[in-house]
Write a protein that holds these residues in place. Structure first.
Motif, PDB file in Angstrom:
ATOM      1  N   GLY A 140      65.282 103.157  63.649  1.00 23.66           N
ATOM      2  CA  GLY A 140      64.482 101.972  63.346  1.00 23.66           C
ATOM      3  C   GLY A 140      64.619 100.920  64.430  1.00 23.66           C
ATOM      4  N   ASN A 141      65.839 100.759  64.914  1.00 24.55           N
ATOM      5  CA  ASN A 141      66.106  99.771  65.952  1.00 24.55           C
ATOM      6  C   ASN A 141      65.276 100.040  67.204  1.00 24.55           C
ATOM      7  OD1 ASN A 141      68.019  97.488  66.219  1.00 24.55           O
ATOM      8  ND2 ASN A 141      68.641  98.563  68.060  1.00 24.55           N
ATOM      9  N   PRO A 154      68.743  90.625  71.269  1.00 16.20           N
ATOM     10  CA  PRO A 154      68.632  89.255  70.752  1.00 16.20           C
ATOM     11  C   PRO A 154      69.079  89.169  69.299  1.00 16.20           C
ATOM     12  CG  PRO A 154      66.690  89.839  72.021  1.00 16.20           C
ATOM     13  CD  PRO A 154      67.488  91.100  71.868  1.00 16.20           C
ATOM     14  N   GLY A 155      70.002  88.271  69.027  1.00 18.18           N
ATOM     15  CA  GLY A 155      70.479  88.085  67.668  1.00 18.18           C
ATOM     16  C   GLY A 155      71.437  89.143  67.198  1.00 18.18           C
ATOM     17  N   GLY A 156      71.818  90.061  68.089  1.00 19.00           N
ATOM     18  CA  GLY A 156      72.685  91.148  67.675  1.00 19.00           C
ATOM     19  C   GLY A 156      73.815  91.397  68.636  1.00 19.00           C
ATOM     20  N   VAL A 204      78.039  97.989  63.310  1.00 21.70           N
ATOM     21  CA  VAL A 204      76.723  98.026  63.940  1.00 21.70           C
ATOM     22  C   VAL A 204      75.631  98.152  62.883  1.00 21.70           C
ATOM     23  CG1 VAL A 204      75.191  99.436  65.371  1.00 21.70           C
ATOM     24  CG2 VAL A 204      77.487  98.871  66.185  1.00 21.70           C
ATOM     25  N   TYR A 205      75.853  99.030  61.912  1.00 22.00           N
ATOM     26  CA  TYR A 205      74.885  99.204  60.827  1.00 22.00           C
ATOM     27  C   TYR A 205      74.666  97.871  60.106  1.00 22.00           C
ATOM     28  CZ  TYR A 205      72.689 101.096  56.592  1.00 22.00           C
ATOM     29  OH  TYR A 205      71.827 101.347  55.554  1.00 22.00           O
ATOM     30  N   TYR A 258      69.647  91.445  61.524  1.00 19.00           N
ATOM     31  CA  TYR A 258      69.281  91.137  62.912  1.00 19.00           C
ATOM     32  C   TYR A 258      69.491  89.676  63.266  1.00 19.00           C
ATOM     33  CZ  TYR A 258      67.391  95.783  63.586  1.00 19.00           C
ATOM     34  OH  TYR A 258      67.267  97.133  63.710  1.00 19.00           O
ATOM     35  N   GLY A 259      70.398  89.025  62.569  1.00 19.47           N
ATOM     36  CA  GLY A 259      70.686  87.633  62.889  1.00 19.47           C
ATOM     37  C   GLY A 259      69.591  86.665  62.494  1.00 19.47           C
TER      38      GLY A 259
END
Length: 253
Positions: free
Chosen positions: A52-53, A131-133, A147-148, A154-155
């Motif tokens: 998905g990422n 970004p945001g991660g 990580v999951y 996603y912040g």
């Protein structure tokens, strides 16, 4: 129009909507495999989340689309694991066939085969942060869960109320049947409640009677050490390890 602008225009026109269909499919496959092979569930789930990422990395989806795809995948598989006929007729035979095949290929019990394998590692974006991660680097199970978890939000800033009580959808606990077969349905639901993320993020439906799929953290839940208390309640002691149930030890005077 310059080549750069044409590429940007093509990318913008190629953007898809909420939810991401590719992400839904990835999570359906990933959660299916994770429930059939619970010994490796956190690692499998993290790989599914990366699929998905990558839709974000490709520029065809926004993070919220990916979160929506995860929610769809969770709900779809919970429905399957809540259908006894489907569990007995499809999922249980599939799990038996899969574990038998893996053991035969390895030449030992599945537990020994897994123990002999190298720890799951992954560095999908050459150490660069999104970004945001985070940099998304996985070196072991604990970091895989981390990580999951970062990909659950996603912040994105909260848009709703923080601190609301747990909100586990009906049937979601059935996703833990294979990870915690000795626990009751209520106890498995409690494990999900204790490992889910906080309320208030986009797509959170805590206030609705159907519960909030958005808050589920299946990687944390399937890697939990769970204490079985004397009153039959359960307490999650830690996550990021081997899924197991421990009983309260009685101390004699």
């Amino acid at each position: 129009m310059s080549p750069c602008r044409r590429a940007t225009a093509r990318q913008a026109s190629a953007r898809e909507g909420l939810p991401s269909g590719h992400t839904t499919t990835a999570y359906q496959a990933g959660i299916t495999l994770a429930t059939l092979l619970p010994q490796l569930a956190p690692e499998i789930l993290t790989r599914a989340s990366e699929a998905g990422n990558n839709r974000i990395v490709l520029g065809v989806h926004y993070p919220l689309d990916i979160i929506g795809g995860r929610i769809d995948g969770e709900a779809a598989l919970a429905a399957r694991w809540s259908d006894k006929a489907y569990v007995d007729g499809v999922l249980t035979p599939a799990r038996k066939e899969l574990t038998s095949y893996l053991s035969k290929q390895c030449g030992a019990s599945l537990a020994k085969c897994i123990a002999s394998e190298k720890t799951y590692t992954n560095n999908p974006y050459a150490g660069k942060k999104l970004p945001g991660g985070t940099a998304q680097v996985v070196t072991d199970r604990k970091s895989a869960v981390k990580v999951y978890t970062s990909r659950l939000t996603y912040g994105i800033p909260k848009v709703g109320t923080s601190g609301l009580k747990a909100s586990v959808p009906t049937g979601a606990g059935n996703l833990l049947q294979t990870a915690f077969p000795a626990l009751t349905a209520a106890q498995r639901t409690s494990v999900l409640a204790q490992t889910e993320i906080s309320s208030g993020y986009p797509l959170d439906q805590t206030r609705k009677a159907t519960g909030s799929w958005q808050r589920l953290n299946l990687a944390a839940a399937t890697s939990a050490t769970v204490q079985l208390n004397k009153n039959k309640t359960v307490t999650v002691l830690s996550t990021g390890g081997k899924a197991k149930v421990v009983k309260v030890v009685s101390h004699r005077r």
